[in-house]
Design a protein around this motif. Structure first.
Motif, PDB file in Angstrom:
ATOM      1  N   PHE A 228       0.936  -1.367   0.050  1.00 21.49           N
ATOM      2  CA  PHE A 228      -0.092   0.007   0.158  1.00 21.49           C
ATOM      3  C   PHE A 228       0.921   1.086   0.020  1.00 21.49           C
ATOM      4  N   ALA A 229       2.091   1.216   0.709  1.00 20.09           N
ATOM      5  CA  ALA A 229       2.930   2.330   0.679  1.00 20.09           C
ATOM      6  C   ALA A 229       3.717   2.638  -0.404  1.00 20.09           C
ATOM      7  N   ALA A 230       4.040   1.332  -1.234  1.00 22.66           N
ATOM      8  CA  ALA A 230       4.433   1.528  -2.555  1.00 22.66           C
ATOM      9  C   ALA A 230       3.351   2.159  -3.652  1.00 22.66           C
ATOM     10  N   PHE A 231       1.995   1.871  -3.452  1.00 25.65           N
ATOM     11  CA  PHE A 231       1.035   2.397  -4.344  1.00 25.65           C
ATOM     12  C   PHE A 231       1.123   3.953  -4.252  1.00 25.65           C
ATOM     13  N   LEU A 232       1.304   4.244  -2.805  1.00 21.61           N
ATOM     14  CA  LEU A 232       1.353   5.832  -2.804  1.00 21.61           C
ATOM     15  C   LEU A 232       2.733   6.482  -2.983  1.00 21.61           C
ATOM     16  N   GLY A 233       3.687   5.691  -3.571  1.00 23.61           N
ATOM     17  CA  GLY A 233       5.074   6.132  -3.841  1.00 23.61           C
ATOM     18  C   GLY A 233       5.835   6.436  -2.567  1.00 23.61           C
ATOM     19  N   LEU A 234       5.676   5.841  -1.559  1.00 19.35           N
ATOM     20  CA  LEU A 234       6.351   6.298  -0.263  1.00 19.35           C
ATOM     21  C   LEU A 234       7.484   5.272   0.323  1.00 19.35           C
TER      22      LEU A 234
END
Length: 326
Positions: A228-234
């Motif tokens: 999910f964090a990767a989906f947000l680019g974080l």
């Protein structure tokens, strides 16, 4: 459009007009329909689901590598058919009408804020050319605009004075429109218990919570909090060869609006450490730059949101822990 007969394996190619699409699928046995996640894709996904079909939306960036030679409608359809067969492919969840409505309110609000910021900066810059030095910041600057216009009334053209005053009225209308949208979001939030649970997380306000619920929907579509964090680019961008992998800055991929909301919330949380000490954050601030700590906190918030929604749990702000419902 490409469609496959599962019994014979025969591949068919057919061109359809928009008005004939639903009629075509209504006369077919339920099957898998793959589309790019582009404009109106969620609408067609909902309509095709009503007909009993399984809809899979694919991000355009995953389809592009399978487009052969020139980009045409037929080549795109063949690439989508090829992409959907990949065993490790990730798909976009079909949004409901309610989700799209809430996201539309967020987009309209964000656009109004951009226009308002541009208008304030323009007024400040134009008056600066005539000697009026207004302070930076929307509220401080606009507060002193009437006094500046009164001082420049004798030197400025009446045409310019009237135009600036009209722009000030327009800014007041924008403020009212933004406030009305926020009221509508607040009313929707009252009927959403999950939004209230998300707002218990430090740094997550009602704008962030409503945007996440409207954008993601079913959080179980992400396998982990890191995904999910990767989906947000974080998460860090990776670059490696020969077995050596280098971690670079954050990827900044995915939904930039959600990433911005989480980053602003994380910045507020980090700033509060002066009063409320956090051992984890204190150690991080001692060895890493301030903005890196802000992004790390935003990443932590994203993972907490994932865990809270997937486990159907609540956040205990006093002990900074997640309590799973019995």
């Amino acid at each position: 459009m490409h469609w496959v007969n599962l019994e014979t394996g025969e591949i068919h190619r057919k061109q359809l007009k928009r008005r004939a699409l639903l009629e075509f699928f209504a006369n077919r046995q339920p099957g898998i329909v793959a589309m790019e996640a582009c404009g109106s894709a969620h609408y067609w996904g909902r309509e095709l689901r009503k007909l009993g079909h399984e809809v899979r939306l694919i991000a355009a960036q995953f389809v592009r590598p399978f487009v052969k030679t020139n980009k045409t409608d037929a080549a795109d359809a063949a690439a989508i058919w090829e992409t959907v067969q990949r065993p490790d492919m990730r798909f976009v969840a079909v949004k409901s009408e309610e989700q799209q409505s809430i996201l539309s309110l967020h987009r309209i609000r964000e656009q109004l804020i951009k226009i308002r910021t541009m208008q304030v900066n323009q007024i400040r810059g134009l008056l600066y050319e005539f000697g009026a030095d207004l302070p930076q910041g929307r509220q401080k600057g606009l507060k002193e605009v009437p006094d500046a216009l009164a001082d420049l009334e004798e030197s400025l053209s009446p045409l310019l004075l009237d135009t600036v005053r009209q722009q000030l009225k327009r800014l007041e209308e924008m403020d009212k429109d933004i406030a009305d949208i926020e009221k509508r979001l607040t009313l929707w939030k009252k009927n959403q218990e999950v939004v209230t649970r998300l707002m218990a997380i430090p740094g997550v306000g009602f704008l962030t919570a409503t945007a996440i619920i409207a954008t993601v929907g079913d959080m179980k579509s992400f396998r982990s909090g890191r995904e999910f964090a990767a989906f947000l680019g974080l998460v860090p961008r990776q670059s490696g060869t020969g077995g050596k992998v280098r971690l670079l800055g954050i990827s900044k991929r995915g939904d930039s609006y959600l990433r911005k909301l989480l980053t602003h919330g994380a910045r507020a949380v980090v700033s509060r450490q002066i009063k409320n000490r956090n051992p984890w954050m204190d150690k991080l601030l001692c060895r890493r730059p301030h903005n890196v700590v802000v992004v790390a906190q935003a990443n932590k918030m994203a993972r907490t949101i994932w865990a809270l929604l997937v486990r159907d749990s609540t956040y205990d702000a006093n002990h900074a822990t997640i309590k799973t419902a019995a």
